[in-house]
Design a protein around this motif. Sequence first.
Motif, PDB file in Angstrom:
ATOM      1  N   LEU A 126       0.831  -1.206   0.000  1.00 46.79           N
ATOM      2  CA  LEU A 126       0.000   0.000   0.000  1.00 46.79           C
ATOM      3  C   LEU A 126       0.865   1.255   0.000  1.00 46.79           C
ATOM      4  CD1 LEU A 126      -2.792  -1.064   2.513  1.00 46.79           C
ATOM      5  CD2 LEU A 126      -3.063  -0.663   0.059  1.00 46.79           C
ATOM      6  N   ALA A 127       1.995   1.207   0.703  1.00 44.10           N
ATOM      7  CA  ALA A 127       2.888   2.373   0.742  1.00 44.10           C
ATOM      8  C   ALA A 127       3.497   2.657  -0.624  1.00 44.10           C
ATOM      9  CB  ALA A 127       3.986   2.140   1.777  1.00 44.10           C
ATOM     10  N   HIS A 128       3.663   1.609  -1.447  1.00 42.75           N
ATOM     11  CA  HIS A 128       4.224   1.801  -2.788  1.00 42.75           C
ATOM     12  C   HIS A 128       3.269   2.559  -3.710  1.00 42.75           C
ATOM     13  CE1 HIS A 128       8.200   0.157  -3.532  1.00 42.75           C
ATOM     14  NE2 HIS A 128       7.950  -0.801  -2.647  1.00 42.75           N
ATOM     15  N   LEU A 129       1.982   2.561  -3.377  1.00 34.93           N
ATOM     16  CA  LEU A 129       1.014   3.236  -4.236  1.00 34.93           C
ATOM     17  C   LEU A 129       1.101   4.752  -4.126  1.00 34.93           C
ATOM     18  CD1 LEU A 129      -2.110   0.941  -3.700  1.00 34.93           C
ATOM     19  CD2 LEU A 129      -0.506   0.941  -5.616  1.00 34.93           C
ATOM     20  N   VAL A 130       1.687   5.254  -3.049  1.00 42.36           N
ATOM     21  CA  VAL A 130       1.832   6.700  -2.850  1.00 42.36           C
ATOM     22  C   VAL A 130       3.304   7.003  -2.645  1.00 42.36           C
ATOM     23  CG1 VAL A 130       1.138   8.711  -1.513  1.00 42.36           C
ATOM     24  CG2 VAL A 130      -0.450   6.812  -1.788  1.00 42.36           C
ATOM     25  N   PRO A 131       3.994   7.564  -3.650  1.00 47.35           N
ATOM     26  CA  PRO A 131       5.416   7.888  -3.484  1.00 47.35           C
ATOM     27  C   PRO A 131       5.636   8.901  -2.374  1.00 47.35           C
ATOM     28  CG  PRO A 131       4.770   7.957  -5.805  1.00 47.35           C
ATOM     29  CD  PRO A 131       3.504   7.828  -5.000  1.00 47.35           C
ATOM     30  N   GLN A 132       6.803   8.819  -1.761  1.00 47.87           N
ATOM     31  CA  GLN A 132       7.134   9.711  -0.657  1.00 47.87           C
ATOM     32  C   GLN A 132       7.202  11.164  -1.139  1.00 47.87           C
ATOM     33  OE1 GLN A 132      10.753   8.648   1.292  1.00 47.87           O
ATOM     34  NE2 GLN A 132      10.423   9.962   3.057  1.00 47.87           N
ATOM     35  N   GLY A 133       6.594  12.056  -0.363  1.00 52.87           N
ATOM     36  CA  GLY A 133       6.599  13.475  -0.699  1.00 52.87           C
ATOM     37  C   GLY A 133       5.456  13.916  -1.589  1.00 52.87           C
ATOM     38  N   THR A 134       4.495  13.032  -1.869  1.00 47.80           N
ATOM     39  CA  THR A 134       3.358  13.393  -2.716  1.00 47.80           C
ATOM     40  C   THR A 134       2.408  14.312  -1.951  1.00 47.80           C
ATOM     41  OG1 THR A 134       3.503  11.252  -3.828  1.00 47.80           O
ATOM     42  CG2 THR A 134       1.464  12.493  -4.111  1.00 47.80           C
ATOM     43  N   PRO A 135       1.979  15.438  -2.531  1.00 47.82           N
ATOM     44  CA  PRO A 135       0.993  16.312  -1.857  1.00 47.82           C
ATOM     45  C   PRO A 135      -0.321  15.577  -1.606  1.00 47.82           C
ATOM     46  CG  PRO A 135       2.031  17.452  -3.692  1.00 47.82           C
ATOM     47  CD  PRO A 135       2.462  16.016  -3.777  1.00 47.82           C
ATOM     48  N   THR A 136      -1.006  15.970  -0.543  1.00 44.74           N
ATOM     49  CA  THR A 136      -2.242  15.274  -0.154  1.00 44.74           C
ATOM     50  C   THR A 136      -3.292  15.322  -1.246  1.00 44.74           C
ATOM     51  OG1 THR A 136      -1.791  15.925   2.137  1.00 44.74           O
ATOM     52  CG2 THR A 136      -3.995  15.103   1.652  1.00 44.74           C
ATOM     53  N   ILE A 137      -3.390  16.438  -1.934  1.00 40.78           N
ATOM     54  CA  ILE A 137      -4.425  16.589  -2.953  1.00 40.78           C
ATOM     55  C   ILE A 137      -4.176  15.684  -4.165  1.00 40.78           C
ATOM     56  CG2 ILE A 137      -3.273  18.479  -4.172  1.00 40.78           C
ATOM     57  CD1 ILE A 137      -6.033  19.775  -4.513  1.00 40.78           C
ATOM     58  N   LEU A 138      -2.919  15.284  -4.398  1.00 41.97           N
ATOM     59  CA  LEU A 138      -2.578  14.441  -5.539  1.00 41.97           C
ATOM     60  C   LEU A 138      -2.556  12.953  -5.214  1.00 41.97           C
ATOM     61  CD1 LEU A 138       0.336  16.476  -7.161  1.00 41.97           C
ATOM     62  CD2 LEU A 138      -2.044  16.397  -7.881  1.00 41.97           C
ATOM     63  N   MET A 139      -2.754  12.598  -3.941  1.00 38.04           N
ATOM     64  CA  MET A 139      -2.664  11.192  -3.544  1.00 38.04           C
ATOM     65  C   MET A 139      -3.647  10.271  -4.272  1.00 38.04           C
ATOM     66  SD  MET A 139      -1.779  11.220   0.514  1.00 38.04           S
ATOM     67  CE  MET A 139      -0.181  11.792   1.082  1.00 38.04           C
ATOM     68  N   PRO A 140      -4.956  10.658  -4.440  1.00 38.84           N
ATOM     69  CA  PRO A 140      -5.860   9.765  -5.188  1.00 38.84           C
ATOM     70  C   PRO A 140      -5.410   9.522  -6.625  1.00 38.84           C
ATOM     71  CG  PRO A 140      -7.102  11.399  -3.958  1.00 38.84           C
ATOM     72  CD  PRO A 140      -5.671  11.803  -3.873  1.00 38.84           C
ATOM     73  N   PHE A 141      -4.889  10.576  -7.271  1.00 39.76           N
ATOM     74  CA  PHE A 141      -4.415  10.425  -8.650  1.00 39.76           C
ATOM     75  C   PHE A 141      -3.173   9.534  -8.712  1.00 39.76           C
ATOM     76  CE2 PHE A 141      -6.540  14.555  -8.417  1.00 39.76           C
ATOM     77  CZ  PHE A 141      -7.514  14.399  -9.399  1.00 39.76           C
ATOM     78  N   MET A 142      -2.279   9.694  -7.719  1.00 36.87           N
ATOM     79  CA  MET A 142      -1.069   8.885  -7.701  1.00 36.87           C
ATOM     80  C   MET A 142      -1.382   7.413  -7.473  1.00 36.87           C
ATOM     81  SD  MET A 142       1.374  10.801  -8.492  1.00 36.87           S
ATOM     82  CE  MET A 142       2.633   9.576  -8.253  1.00 36.87           C
ATOM     83  N   VAL A 143      -2.408   7.142  -6.650  1.00 34.56           N
ATOM     84  CA  VAL A 143      -2.811   5.750  -6.427  1.00 34.56           C
ATOM     85  C   VAL A 143      -3.301   5.133  -7.728  1.00 34.56           C
ATOM     86  CG1 VAL A 143      -4.498   4.268  -5.276  1.00 34.56           C
ATOM     87  CG2 VAL A 143      -3.324   6.047  -3.978  1.00 34.56           C
TER      88      VAL A 143
END
Length: 224
Positions: A126-143
């Motif tokens: 699950l941690a791999h789905l969100v790279p370190q330092g990603t802004p909170t607003i971009l987290m759904p898109f990064m997933v």
Amino acid sequence: MMTNLFSSFDPSTGLNLALNWMSIMLGILILPSMYWMIPSRINYLWIKMCLILSNEFKIILKNKKSKKSTLIFVSLFSLILFNNFLSLFPYIFSSTSHLVLTLTLSLPLWLSFMIYGWLNNTIHMLAHLVPQGTPTILMPFMVCIETISNIIRPGTLAIRLTANMIAGHLLLTLMGSTGNKMSLMMINILIMAQFLLLLLESAVAIIQSYVFSILSTLYSSEVI
């Protein structure tokens, strides 16, 4: 008779059976058993190459428990390299130019990595789905992006190997089919160009087998 350029890759014979796939096992008959039964220079060279690859894979697999699995990736490298070189010989079926073989190699590997990772290291996956330092607003898109990039991994592995092998074989076929319409001087130039292209294809055969195995090792290191 070829109806188009891609007919040279058709897995069919005169008996209406796809016996061309038996070329995967052809090398067992070609290689003399004495090279493997007693110590020789070829045997020493092959063992040395396998040891170098195994040490390189161990560096990628940082986990001590997973370092024992390097034999799988060395065997994968050997199988792809062997079939890539066999396909460079005339009248031998090019098995690595088909997604049937490349997907058969990449898809089970990727599935086993995913099943092992999600069952044993769920939080790590699950941690791999969100790279370190990603802004909170971009987290759904990064997933979404990371999930899609993870799903297409076996396809990219298979298509990369297939496309590279097909491209070289098609170029060799195209150049060879124009020989009967050329003058003697142009035929000599064509033979030299074919020889240089064959050397390039030999390098591509080595590089693509190495890329396939090293990327499989990298994917396995992410789930441990």
